[in-house]
Scaffold this active site. Structure first.
Site, mmCIF file in Angstrom:
data_model
loop_
_atom_site.group_PDB
_atom_site.id
_atom_site.type_symbol
_atom_site.label_atom_id
_atom_site.label_comp_id
_atom_site.label_asym_id
_atom_site.label_seq_id
_atom_site.Cartn_x
_atom_site.Cartn_y
_atom_site.Cartn_z
ATOM 1 N N ASN A 164 10.427 -3.114 -13.978
ATOM 2 C CA ASN A 164 11.126 -2.837 -12.716
ATOM 3 C C ASN A 164 10.333 -3.199 -11.482
ATOM 4 O O ASN A 164 10.864 -3.148 -10.374
ATOM 5 C CB ASN A 164 11.509 -1.351 -12.659
ATOM 6 C CG ASN A 164 10.316 -0.434 -12.812
ATOM 7 O OD1 ASN A 164 9.366 -0.753 -13.507
ATOM 8 N ND2 ASN A 164 10.379 0.718 -12.179
ATOM 9 N N ALA A 187 15.631 -8.061 -31.191
ATOM 10 C CA ALA A 187 14.279 -7.508 -31.128
ATOM 11 C C ALA A 187 13.292 -8.563 -30.652
ATOM 12 O O ALA A 187 13.387 -9.741 -31.008
ATOM 13 C CB ALA A 187 13.874 -6.978 -32.496
ATOM 14 N N ARG A 206 -14.529 33.589 2.764
ATOM 15 C CA ARG A 206 -14.902 34.190 1.484
ATOM 16 C C ARG A 206 -14.278 33.493 0.281
ATOM 17 O O ARG A 206 -14.658 33.749 -0.859
ATOM 18 C CB ARG A 206 -14.532 35.676 1.489
ATOM 19 C CG ARG A 206 -15.488 36.534 2.315
ATOM 20 C CD ARG A 206 -15.108 37.991 2.255
ATOM 21 N NE ARG A 206 -13.951 38.285 3.092
ATOM 22 C CZ ARG A 206 -13.337 39.466 3.129
ATOM 23 N NH1 ARG A 206 -13.748 40.450 2.338
ATOM 24 N NH2 ARG A 206 -12.298 39.661 3.920
ATOM 25 N N GLU A 237 -10.128 49.870 12.543
ATOM 26 C CA GLU A 237 -10.739 48.904 11.636
ATOM 27 C C GLU A 237 -11.924 49.558 10.926
ATOM 28 O O GLU A 237 -12.633 50.393 11.487
ATOM 29 C CB GLU A 237 -11.214 47.671 12.413
ATOM 30 C CG GLU A 237 -10.102 46.895 13.101
ATOM 31 C CD GLU A 237 -9.209 46.167 12.118
ATOM 32 O OE1 GLU A 237 -9.603 46.020 10.939
ATOM 33 O OE2 GLU A 237 -8.106 45.751 12.518
ATOM 34 N N LEU A 274 1.060 34.921 10.564
ATOM 35 C CA LEU A 274 -0.304 34.627 10.991
ATOM 36 C C LEU A 274 -1.010 33.846 9.888
ATOM 37 O O LEU A 274 -1.283 34.388 8.809
ATOM 38 C CB LEU A 274 -1.045 35.923 11.297
ATOM 39 C CG LEU A 274 -0.348 36.863 12.303
ATOM 40 C CD1 LEU A 274 -1.211 38.080 12.572
ATOM 41 C CD2 LEU A 274 -0.020 36.124 13.592
#
Length: 484
Positions: A409, A446, A36, A177, A29
């Site tokens: 890339n 480099a 709240r 309840e 459920l």
């Protein structure tokens, strides 16, 4: 469920004989509004232990090998359905929301019509329930041939929870309840956890008799307890050994408290597996994280998702690892961010490294400080020690990537791959513009920008030739002073 199949079920008022049950069907459920929580996020999508409340419940359900899982959703269902993407569940919509009894009634057509399968109903906001407790509940129903076995618990304060009402002989008569309870009933300490295991035929029968509550027009599944209990001995409440397993989360405070409970559970699993947690108070371990013996986790580490720390690896402070594997003897340095990566044996990562999804580091690889990788494979012994971005690339065994190297890339529309061969050396501050390959044993000087393939063993250099201008500095100073 199809009424024509009722003849396959147990006689009215009883479940099937012991040992005869097929795998259970699960109804979760998850249609509650959760007002709240004071949030625009559906309650079941708030998180503890790195998972949503709903994921925690579904992971527990999966551990008992159900034949099918049905999730009932309501308000905010678009978000919940998106979160369920990839899970093998059937989604049922409850609209408008008319209570838990109505939610289960809507789920019935999605279940198998074979009455052999018991039906387990779970709340999507109860993440601390364990599969061991769920299995105990299912076994009790089967062994005693009950219409219904449901979970009860005794929290420190039952508050607004439904109370289990028993007769003088201790038999369950109903669940009331809190809003409808008398003063005497509110003093009862045994509460309903909202976890049920029904005989399939009994569930169909009880749901068919539910009536709307006069106060709000909702149908309560708890009323099914009283309906079935009218057949004496057909209903039992099984009390949870740990009351926290029955705890449903309704507020932010409860969420925070449950997070602490789950964090402690996860740490205890890590310790029981043989891991060393240097400072448990500052370490976060998610519910799906696994450990092998002698893994070491230092303070302020966060481990989430389906992460595995293998034997003898070590994770240093202020590092976050998600959905990744850290291989035997590997070391992940401080301040690293790792997601969806595979780190091989004895590899070293960091500090301050970022490994993004699709990263694979084989044995003895070194990825150092301020290196970022994505969809990158570094084969055995390769090194990228400083300040590099390596995306959509494959780097051969023993290759060395200098400081400041970038694989370019993305061309603005598509991603392309870079291949660097075994034993290659890429000099500092070079750019490799994909798609491009550098052959085995090749060198890139480099500061080069490589746009064409480099053959095996070759040297590629694209620098502009250096030019020196003698006396230039003195001339510049005279110019700045206005002298000719």
């Amino acid at each position: 469920m199809r009424p024509s199949n009722r003849k396959k079920s147990a006689p009215k008022g009883r479940g099937r004989a012991a040992g005869a049950d097929a795998p259970p069907q699960i109804v979760v459920l998850a249609a509650g509004v959760g007002s709240r929580m004071r949030s625009t996020v559906p309650k079941v999508l708030h998180r503890i232990g790195g998972r949503t409340l709903l994921d925690a419940v579904l992971d527990t359900a999966r551990e008992i090998s159900p034949s099918r899982v049905v999730v009932v959703v309501g308000r905010g269902r678009e978000q919940v359905e998106k979160a369920l993407s990839g899970r093998e569940v059937t989604i049922v919509v409850q609209d408008p929301p008319l209570g838990t009894g109505d939610a289960v009634r809507r789920a019935l057509p999605a279940l198998s019509g074979d009455g052999a399968n018991p039906v387990v109903v779970l709340s999507g906001d109860a993440p601390l329930l364990t599969s061991a407790t769920l299995t105990r509940l299912i076994d009790r129903r089967r062994q005693k041939g009950l219409d219904l076995a449901f979970l009860s618990f005794r929290p420190p304060d039952a508050g607004e929870l439904g109370r289990v009402v028993r007769d003088p002989q201790g038999r369950v008569r109903r669940v009331v309840e809190a809003r409808n309870a008398t003063a005497r009933e509110k003093r009862l300490t045994e509460a309903n956890a909202g976890v049920y295991c029904f005989a399939a035929s009994a569930l169909e029968r009880a749901v068919g008799k539910l009536a709307p509550n006069p106060a709000n027009g909702e149908y309560y599944l708890t009323d099914a307890v009283g309906t079935l209990a009218a057949n004496a001995g057909a209903v039992e409440a099984i009390e949870a050994e740990d009351w926290r397993e029955g705890w449903g989360i309704n507020t932010r405070r409860e969420l925070a408290a449950a997070e602490e409970i789950e964090r402690r559970r996860c740490l205890e699993r890590a310790l029981d597996a043989g891991a060393t947690i240097v400072d448990p108070a500052t370490t976060r371990v998610g519910a799906l994280v696994r450990f092998e013996p002698d893994a070491v986790v230092h303070p302020f580490v966060c481990l989430d998702g389906a992460t595995l720390l293998e034997q003898g690896c070590e994770v240093l402070p202020f590092t976050r690892i998600t959905d990744s594997t850290v291989g035997p003897g590997a070391i992940v340095g401080p301040h690293c961010e790792i997601e969806g990566a595979q780190i091989g044996p004895r590899a070293r990562v960091g500090p301050f490294a970022r490994l993004r999804p699709g990263t694979v580091l084989e044995e003895d690889v070194r990825v150092g400080n301020f290196v970022e990788t994505k969809q990158a494979t570094l084969h055995a012994g390769a090194k990228a020690s400083h300040l590099s971005y390596l995306g959509d690339t494959e780097i051969g065994a023993g290759a060395n990537i200098g400081a400041g190297v970038i694989t370019c890339n993305y061309d603005g529309e598509s991603k392309h791959r870079t291949s660097i061969g075994e034993g290659a050396f890429i000099g500092s501050d070079s750019q490799l513009v994909a798609p491009v390959s550098v052959g085995a044993g090749a060198y890139v000087g480099a500061g080069s920008t490589i746009t064409r393939d480099v053959p095996d063993g070759a040297l590629a250099v694209t620098r502009v030739p250096q030019k020196n201008l003698p006396g230039w500095a003195a001339k510049r100073k005279r110019k700045d002073r206005g002298q000719t």
